[in-house]
Write an enzyme that holds these catalytic residues in place. Structure first.
Site, mmCIF file in Angstrom:
data_model
loop_
_atom_site.group_PDB
_atom_site.id
_atom_site.type_symbol
_atom_site.label_atom_id
_atom_site.label_comp_id
_atom_site.label_asym_id
_atom_site.label_seq_id
_atom_site.Cartn_x
_atom_site.Cartn_y
_atom_site.Cartn_z
ATOM 1 N N TYR A 57 0.813 -1.232 0.000
ATOM 2 C CA TYR A 57 0.000 0.000 0.000
ATOM 3 C C TYR A 57 0.838 1.270 0.000
ATOM 4 C CZ TYR A 57 -3.936 -3.002 1.431
ATOM 5 O OH TYR A 57 -4.895 -3.979 1.528
ATOM 6 N N HIS A 117 -0.873 -11.953 1.338
ATOM 7 C CA HIS A 117 -1.830 -11.011 0.737
ATOM 8 C C HIS A 117 -2.750 -11.666 -0.298
ATOM 9 C CE1 HIS A 117 -2.299 -6.440 -0.131
ATOM 10 N NE2 HIS A 117 -3.442 -7.070 -0.279
HETATM 11 N N1 LIG Z 1 -6.587 -8.059 1.358
HETATM 12 C C1 LIG Z 1 -6.850 -7.423 0.234
HETATM 13 O O1 LIG Z 1 -6.558 -7.901 -0.870
HETATM 14 C C2 LIG Z 1 -7.533 -6.090 0.312
HETATM 15 C C3 LIG Z 1 -8.130 -5.566 -0.848
HETATM 16 C C4 LIG Z 1 -8.781 -4.330 -0.733
HETATM 17 C C5 LIG Z 1 -8.820 -3.667 0.484
HETATM 18 N N2 LIG Z 1 -8.193 -4.193 1.588
HETATM 19 C C6 LIG Z 1 -8.196 -3.473 2.883
HETATM 20 O O2 LIG Z 1 -9.514 -3.108 3.209
HETATM 21 C C7 LIG Z 1 -9.611 -1.690 3.370
HETATM 22 C C8 LIG Z 1 -10.978 -1.209 2.953
HETATM 23 O O3 LIG Z 1 -11.249 -1.525 1.614
HETATM 24 P P1 LIG Z 1 -11.325 -0.421 0.448
HETATM 25 O O4 LIG Z 1 -10.373 0.652 0.730
HETATM 26 O O5 LIG Z 1 -11.214 -1.174 -0.824
HETATM 27 O O6 LIG Z 1 -12.811 0.002 0.506
HETATM 28 P P2 LIG Z 1 -13.932 0.717 1.390
HETATM 29 O O7 LIG Z 1 -13.539 0.809 2.798
HETATM 30 O O8 LIG Z 1 -15.196 0.065 1.014
HETATM 31 O O9 LIG Z 1 -13.899 2.099 0.578
HETATM 32 C C9 LIG Z 1 -14.003 3.224 1.103
HETATM 33 C C10 LIG Z 1 -14.020 4.315 0.015
HETATM 34 O O10 LIG Z 1 -15.336 4.763 -0.112
HETATM 35 C C11 LIG Z 1 -15.399 6.121 0.276
HETATM 36 N N3 LIG Z 1 -16.619 6.289 1.085
HETATM 37 C C12 LIG Z 1 -17.029 5.519 2.127
HETATM 38 N N4 LIG Z 1 -18.195 5.991 2.607
HETATM 39 C C13 LIG Z 1 -18.521 7.059 1.861
HETATM 40 C C14 LIG Z 1 -19.598 7.960 1.897
HETATM 41 N N5 LIG Z 1 -20.580 7.857 2.809
HETATM 42 N N6 LIG Z 1 -19.614 8.952 0.967
HETATM 43 C C15 LIG Z 1 -18.624 9.077 0.050
HETATM 44 N N7 LIG Z 1 -17.564 8.257 -0.015
HETATM 45 C C16 LIG Z 1 -17.516 7.246 0.884
HETATM 46 C C17 LIG Z 1 -14.144 6.394 1.101
HETATM 47 O O11 LIG Z 1 -13.763 7.744 0.937
HETATM 48 P P3 LIG Z 1 -13.170 8.634 2.178
HETATM 49 O O12 LIG Z 1 -11.764 8.175 2.414
HETATM 50 O O13 LIG Z 1 -13.265 10.016 1.626
HETATM 51 O O14 LIG Z 1 -14.072 8.375 3.360
HETATM 52 C C18 LIG Z 1 -13.157 5.433 0.474
HETATM 53 O O15 LIG Z 1 -12.505 6.022 -0.612
HETATM 54 C C19 LIG Z 1 -8.451 -1.172 2.529
HETATM 55 O O16 LIG Z 1 -8.118 0.162 2.826
HETATM 56 C C20 LIG Z 1 -7.389 -2.173 2.879
HETATM 57 O O17 LIG Z 1 -6.856 -1.885 4.156
HETATM 58 C C21 LIG Z 1 -7.580 -5.407 1.513
#
Ligand SMILES: NC(=O)c1ccc[n+]([C@@H]2O[C@H](COP(=O)([O-])OP(=O)(O)OC[C@H]3O[C@@H](n4cnc5c(N)ncnc54)[C@H](OP(=O)(O)O)[C@@H]3O)[C@@H](O)[C@H]2O)c1
Length: 326
Positions: A57, A117
């Site tokens: 990341y 991962h």
């Molecule tokens: N193991 C893996 O392969 C893997 C893959 C993907 C992710 N992950 C982990 O999981 C975490 C979360 O997943 P993710 O980052 O893919 O997705 P997420 O938490 O579903 O995505 C959040 C995104 O949506 C936006 N958002 C959320 N609520 C909102 C609202 N009410 N209005 C407008 N925008 C909103 C956030 O913006 P703001 O920042 O502006 O709130 C952010 O950009 C990652 O950061 C990572 O740590 C792991």
């Protein structure tokens, strides 16, 4: 109806260790360096005790800066935090280098959880002086000829590291494991993964994976609760109705969906209000949880679907095969 606190919920891993059910996601691609530092500080001050990151990341440095400040100011102690990182795909066969680079950037002596991962890694590229070429190594991940499919061998290296350095790694687990892959792995290793971190939300309830992992006593950490970048899940009508019924936010409903089912969830946010909103635990009923699953079963959508995952055994992978009807 009283709302609870998600930050008070701890779950027990299959080795008896505890994990906070709410963690801050930090895949802050493109959000800029100060955003991660601030997000970590806001989250810890709001009660989060779990931070999720990964070698790939590029946010470990910033998390380290925030932690140093929080420790120095006495706001939180290292032993009260749960820090997860993941082995970089190019270092899948060299997890020791991945771990040591992560620890150095994070500025800590140990990680609470080290995850593989992806089941598939890829070949690294080294510079003439023997150092890792990070950029070229990451680029190899999109080259089918450079993919390394030896997921059991790669996990066994993490297992060996865990046994060798218990002072550096407290728990080990996997991420993006389908039932087929997890079943194969469990049959061939000594230390069962404590966690399988997968994409899971009301557009992708993956009940088959939830049941299989529960049967094998492997807890699930749900990623992309809001639907990753684009946050499509905040527009699901049922999610909005539930937020309105409980007089709370869609973000609280989307994280409570997991915590109420005994899963860990790691929403990513750099927005102060949304980081705080996710600390609210909504008392969703069994019927409401069931309705959310049913929504996803008839409207499946996966938001994170890199090519390397196409053949790792998940039922829904290609986004174009998903049905979305609102
Ligand atoms: N193991 C893996 O392969 C893997 C893959 C993907 C992710 N992950 C982990 O999981 C975490 C979360 O997943 P993710 O980052 O893919 O997705 P997420 O938490 O579903 O995505 C959040 C995104 O949506 C936006 N958002 C959320 N609520 C909102 C609202 N009410 N209005 C407008 N925008 C909103 C956030 O913006 P703001 O920042 O502006 O709130 C952010 O950009 C990652 O950061 C990572 O740590 C792991």
């Amino acid at each position: 109806m009283s709302l609870g606190k998600a930050t008070d919920v701890y779950l027990t891993l299959n080795n008896g260790n505890k994990i906070p059910a709410l963690g801050l996601g930090t895949a802050n691609y493109g959000d800029g360096i100060p955003a991660t530092i601030d997000a970590v500080k806001i989250a810890i001050k709001a009660g989060y005790r779990h931070i999720d990151t990964a070698w790939i990341y590029n946010t470990e440095n910033e998390i380290g800066i925030a932690l140093k400040e929080l420790f120095e100011q006495g706001i939180v102690k290292r032993e009260d935090l749960f820090i997860t990182t993941k082995v970089g795909n190019p270092l899948s066969q060299n997890p020791e280098l991945s771990l040591n680079q992560s620890l150095e950037k994070l500025g800590i002596e140990y990680v609470d959880l080290l995850l593989q991962h992806w089941p598939y890694g890829n070949e690294p590229v080294y510079n003439e002086d023997g150092s890792l070429n990070r950029e070229k190594s990451i680029a190899n991940g999109t080259n089918p000829d450079k993919i390394d499919k030896d997921y059991v061998g790669a996990y066994k290296k993490i297992e060996k590291l865990y046994k060798q350095y218990p002072e550096k790694i407290k728990n080990i687990g996997v991420s993006n494991y389908s039932n087929e892959f997890l079943g194969n792995l469990i049959n061939q290793v000594e230390v069962k993964p404590v966690i399988n971190q997968i994409e899971l939300h009301p557009h992708l309830p993956q009940r088959d994976v939830v049941e299989f992992d529960a049967k094998h006593d492997v807890l699930i950490t749900a990623y992309s609760p809001a639907g990753s970048s684009g946050a499509a899940n905040i527009h699901i009508p049922l999610v909005k109705e539930l937020a309105s019924k409980y007089n709370t936010t869609v973000n609280a409903v989307l994280t409570s969906y997991h915590i109420q089912e005994g899963r860990i969830v790691i929403p990513k946010s750099i927005n102060e209000q949304r980081i705080k909103d996710a600390t609210v635990l909504v008392p969703l009923t069994k019927d409401e949880l069931q309705q959310l699953h049913e929504f996803g079963e008839s409207n499946p959508k996966r938001f994170i679907a890199p090519d390397l995952g196409k053949t790792i055994g998940f039922k829904i992978w290609d986004q174009s095969s998903s049905v979305i009807n609102f």
